[in-house]
Design an enzyme around this catalytic site. Structure first.
Site, PDB file in Angstrom:
ATOM      1  CG  ASP A   1      12.443   0.059  13.994  1.00 29.41           C
ATOM      2  OD1 ASP A   1      11.321   0.331  13.842  1.00 29.41           O
ATOM      3  OD2 ASP A   1      13.068  -0.976  14.318  1.00 29.41           O
TER       4      ASP A   1
ATOM      5  CE  LYS B   1      -2.889  -1.649  11.625  1.00 23.62           C
ATOM      6  NZ  LYS B   1      -1.875  -0.560  10.865  1.00 23.62           N
TER       7      LYS B   1
ATOM      8  CE  LYS C   1       6.134  12.288  20.858  1.00 19.59           C
ATOM      9  NZ  LYS C   1       5.159  13.177  21.727  1.00 19.59           N
TER      10      LYS C   1
ATOM     11  CG  ASN D   1       1.634   2.425   4.745  1.00 19.58           C
ATOM     12  OD1 ASN D   1       0.409   2.068   4.494  1.00 19.58           O
ATOM     13  ND2 ASN D   1       2.583   1.440   4.151  1.00 19.58           N
TER      14      ASN D   1
ATOM     15  CE1 TYR E   1      -2.253  -5.159  11.399  1.00 22.73           C
ATOM     16  CE2 TYR E   1      -4.620  -5.596  11.222  1.00 22.73           C
ATOM     17  CZ  TYR E   1      -3.362  -5.190  10.574  1.00 22.73           C
ATOM     18  OH  TYR E   1      -3.412  -4.493   9.564  1.00 22.73           O
TER      19      TYR E   1
ATOM     20  CB  ILE F   1      -1.119  -0.046   1.025  1.00 20.45           C
ATOM     21  CG1 ILE F   1      -1.970  -1.304   1.163  1.00 20.45           C
ATOM     22  CG2 ILE F   1      -1.755   1.408   1.256  1.00 20.45           C
ATOM     23  CD1 ILE F   1      -2.621  -1.394   2.255  1.00 20.45           C
TER      24      ILE F   1
HETATM   25  N1  LIG Z   1      -3.215  -5.324   3.237  1.00 21.09           N
HETATM   26  C1  LIG Z   1      -4.209  -5.221   3.995  1.00 21.09           C
HETATM   27  O1  LIG Z   1      -5.126  -5.964   3.840  1.00 21.09           O
HETATM   28  C2  LIG Z   1      -4.429  -4.154   5.079  1.00 21.09           C
HETATM   29  C3  LIG Z   1      -5.581  -4.071   5.642  1.00 21.09           C
HETATM   30  C4  LIG Z   1      -5.676  -2.994   6.664  1.00 21.09           C
HETATM   31  C5  LIG Z   1      -4.689  -2.302   6.979  1.00 21.09           C
HETATM   32  N2  LIG Z   1      -3.582  -2.494   6.496  1.00 21.09           N
HETATM   33  C6  LIG Z   1      -2.725  -1.384   6.938  1.00 21.09           C
HETATM   34  O2  LIG Z   1      -1.971  -0.932   5.737  1.00 21.09           O
HETATM   35  C7  LIG Z   1      -0.670  -0.502   6.011  1.00 21.09           C
HETATM   36  C8  LIG Z   1       0.287  -0.944   4.829  1.00 21.09           C
HETATM   37  O3  LIG Z   1      -0.029  -2.512   4.720  1.00 21.09           O
HETATM   38  P1  LIG Z   1       0.684  -3.419   3.612  1.00 21.09           P
HETATM   39  O4  LIG Z   1      -0.488  -4.392   3.412  1.00 21.09           O
HETATM   40  O5  LIG Z   1       0.973  -2.320   2.384  1.00 21.09           O
HETATM   41  O6  LIG Z   1       2.105  -3.779   4.423  1.00 21.09           O
HETATM   42  P2  LIG Z   1       3.060  -4.707   3.712  1.00 21.09           P
HETATM   43  O7  LIG Z   1       3.654  -5.622   4.834  1.00 21.09           O
HETATM   44  O8  LIG Z   1       3.000  -5.006   2.386  1.00 21.09           O
HETATM   45  O9  LIG Z   1       4.296  -3.349   3.881  1.00 21.09           O
HETATM   46  C9  LIG Z   1       4.493  -2.828   5.022  1.00 21.09           C
HETATM   47  C10 LIG Z   1       5.880  -2.189   4.929  1.00 21.09           C
HETATM   48  O10 LIG Z   1       6.346  -1.546   6.224  1.00 21.09           O
HETATM   49  C11 LIG Z   1       7.696  -1.890   6.356  1.00 21.09           C
HETATM   50  N3  LIG Z   1       8.002  -1.876   7.820  1.00 21.09           N
HETATM   51  C12 LIG Z   1       7.595  -2.932   8.639  1.00 21.09           C
HETATM   52  N4  LIG Z   1       8.010  -2.507   9.969  1.00 21.09           N
HETATM   53  C13 LIG Z   1       8.654  -1.252   9.735  1.00 21.09           C
HETATM   54  C14 LIG Z   1       9.366  -0.539  10.675  1.00 21.09           C
HETATM   55  N5  LIG Z   1       9.728  -0.839  12.089  1.00 21.09           N
HETATM   56  N6  LIG Z   1       9.918   0.809  10.342  1.00 21.09           N
HETATM   57  C15 LIG Z   1       9.768   0.925   8.963  1.00 21.09           C
HETATM   58  N7  LIG Z   1       9.122   0.397   8.141  1.00 21.09           N
HETATM   59  C16 LIG Z   1       8.605  -1.087   8.632  1.00 21.09           C
HETATM   60  C17 LIG Z   1       7.923  -3.286   5.986  1.00 21.09           C
HETATM   61  O11 LIG Z   1       9.251  -3.651   5.768  1.00 21.09           O
HETATM   62  C18 LIG Z   1       6.870  -3.173   4.510  1.00 21.09           C
HETATM   63  O12 LIG Z   1       7.831  -2.669   3.387  1.00 21.09           O
HETATM   64  C19 LIG Z   1      -0.310  -1.291   7.402  1.00 21.09           C
HETATM   65  O13 LIG Z   1      -0.487  -0.094   8.429  1.00 21.09           O
HETATM   66  C20 LIG Z   1      -1.534  -2.248   7.482  1.00 21.09           C
HETATM   67  O14 LIG Z   1      -1.469  -2.650   8.975  1.00 21.09           O
HETATM   68  C21 LIG Z   1      -3.483  -3.481   5.283  1.00 21.09           C
END
Ligand SMILES: NC(=O)c1ccc[n+]([C@@H]2O[C@H](COP(=O)([O-])OP(=O)(O)OC[C@H]3O[C@@H](n4cnc5c(N)ncnc54)[C@H](O)[C@@H]3O)[C@@H](O)[C@H]2O)c1
Length: 256
Positions: free
Chosen positions: A67, A161, A124, A90, A157, A20
């Protein structure tokens, strides 16, 4: 917003080497922002290749590794920017399937550190920088459909959220007077690495995800680009009177 018009507006998106976040970066770059890709250093190759791809298309793009759960790393990442107009918090991790009756809390601390503390730190330091700049800004976070309603096996989780929604409201309340809006998106099932990883993690998880798709009004999995369109709007000038909101983007699971 009256901004410094000498330099391009800057948008930072955390966790944007994948999924995303990557789609959001792509969309904000095409909206005209200089984009900053953030992720963990183990995603160096992906993040840098993505930045090169955007630059080859004529966009301004850079990469900053940090991080999001680390106070000093987030602070210096934000402070290293020449300016910041849009912060998209994100990045998140998905906890393993867990239930209240489990005899352990494995995954609790890490999930809270990355998801909730990560959002707090990004909000922040973005707020501090935007207030100092003096022309306002947009802060956008990532909640989830499970930040609106419970689903089996998502205890930890889901708790992070829900908390992000509270953090978003509190920050919006404090920052409105500085012309900074704070909102978050609440995706349903979106076809990203995180979702694919979760579905592959156990038969229970895969079954749960199929049940989710069947329960939606729009009978397809969401795409990262669907979320990117929403973020593009929340980041825009036109969204200046929307703040403190959690906006569902779930194909019609939760009707509020
Ligand atoms: N995919 C879904 O169905 C879904 C549904 C609801 C909410 N979300 C939320 O949307 C957001 C993006 O999700 P996604 O599906 O693209 O996830 P993803 O796992 O595909 O991508 C998340 C990215 O965050 C990075 N990351 C993880 N820990 C980190 C840290 N400590 N510091 C910096 N980067 C870090 C990972 O390396 C990864 O590249 C998240 O907050 C997720 O909870 C996703």
């Amino acid at each position: 917003m009256a901004t410094d018009s000498n330099t391009k507006k800057v948008a930072l998106v955390t966790g944007s080497a994948n999924g995303i976040g990557k789609a959001i970066v792509r969309k904000l770059a095409s909206d005209g922002y200089a984009v900053v890709i953030n992720d963990l250093e183990f995603n160096k190759e992906k993040a840098e290749a993505f930045a090169e791809e955007l630059k080859a298309q004529g966009h301004e793009a850079s990469v900053l590794f940090a991080d999001v759960s680390d106070f000093e790393q987030v602070k210096s990442m934000v402070n290293s920017l020449e300016r910041l107009d849009v912060m998209v918090a994100n990045a998140a991790v998905v906890a393993p399937v867990d239930f209240i009756t489990d005899d352990h809390i494995d995954g609790w601390q890490k999930t809270f550190d990355v998801n909730l503390k990560g959002h707090l730190l990004c909000y922040k330091f973005a707020a501090i920088k935007m207030i100092a700049q003096g022309w306002g800004g947009r802060i956008i976070g990532a909640s989830s459909i499970v930040g609106r309603k419970p689903e089996p096996g998502r205890m930890t989780y889901s708790a992070t959220k829900w908390a992000i929604r509270g953090l978003t409201q509190q920050a919006a309340y404090e920052l409105g007077k500085h012309n900074i809006t704070v909102n978050c998106y609440a995706p349903g099932l979106i076809n990203s690495e995180l979702a694919q990883q979760y579905m592959a993690s156990s038969p229970q998880a895969a079954e749960l995800m199929n049940t989710v798709i069947k329960s939606q009004a729009v009978g397809r999995i969401g795409e990262p680009e669907d979320v990117a369109q929403l973020v593009s709007f929340l980041a825009s000038e036109g969204a200046g009177f929307i703040t403190g909101q959690t906006v569902s983007i779930d194909g019609g699971i939760v009707f509020t």
